[in-house]
Design a protein around this motif. Sequence first.
Motif: not given
Length: 411
Positions: A14-17, A242-245, A280, A320, A322, A366
């Motif tokens: 994920r982008l937050a990673d 692509y979506h976070e959920d 990713d 996503p 951030l 992504n």
Amino acid sequence: MADSDLDNSPAVRRLADWDDETLGSLAEEYDTPLYVTDLDRVTENYLRFSAAFPEAHVMYAAKAHTGKSVLESLLSVGADIECAAWGELQRSIDAGADPNTLQYTAVNPPDHDLDYAVDLADNAPGLTITIGATDTLDRLQERGYDGRIAIRINPGIGTGHHEKVATGNDAKFGIPYEQVPEVADRVREEFDLVGIHSHAGSGVLTDDLEDHCRAIERVGEMARRVGPLEFVDIGGGFGVPYHEDEPPLDLEKTAEMVREAIGEIEAQLKLEPGRYIVADAGLILTTVNTIKETPSATVVGVDASLATLIRPAMFGSYHPMLNVTAPEREAHPVTVGGPVCTSADVFATDRPIARPERRDVLAIGNAGSYGYELASQFHSQPRPAEVALEDGEARVVRRRETLDDVTRVEQ
């Protein structure tokens, strides 16, 4: 890479990673907009995918990201390369690929492409040319080619994240299903028929697998009708969330369903993931230059544009985002757009993002697949630099273009 390292590699990044401090430092050192590609993640993704299909020959679809550093990394862990144009063939060879291992999937190939492929095959008889029209066979014969041919099948079933990538039901791609046996007879008489090929679509996730496997079933049926064959290639198309959920692709379930769908075949199974390998592993860093409050939206202007990443404008794709500079700020719904003079130049609308301020750095996630490959010089914007991360080190693998690069071919 050790098996234990692969076991610890998550199914999706994920982008937050990503590490905010590292990304901020890269933006400061190399300027923005900036593509960042994690080569370690590229090889992790390839090895994970290959491990799910131990009986198959897994190639990499170069069109997803043809950067030399990506190709070199994949070749170093044993990947072969599938190419869709002559330039991808040449770039794969430049990265160290043995031309005898390459597969060229010709789609309405220009004369120059066929000339190049035939010349290449003169010294690399292992090269495979995949044809999707009998007209291509005629043109290959005119060039004296009688080597390895795979037939691309149109299964009549398209899948994927968007109608523009559902190739399995698009007349542009492949031989119509019921015509394949007749074409196979001709190829056997005039060439070396080594396989059949199909690609139903792109961006397939777990919920799309049933439709995708219906197309694979038809490929298996045709393989049994026209065999014996050296290989049956079911293409790629396997997606990332692509979506976070969205959950990641269930590779174990995917492999099980694919094996069941293809059935018993006396041939090597081939797959050609592209997006799954690199999506990713890449992102874009972009700097906020404008904050505009309007009655309908807070508009955040950035220095990236649809010339940097066209997927949102072309496919309506979600990426996503951030705020790398201040991820701890309270999130506010904002519209993020670039400097290109069209309403299509928007990355996000009413997207909750940690409240951006001028000079903040935002990350667009992504972006490793069909990102730089589709970048352009619209508005005379030089294309961005690309930095690769590998073993904890950063290096420039594609320098930032200048206006001289944009105008060099003019006369």
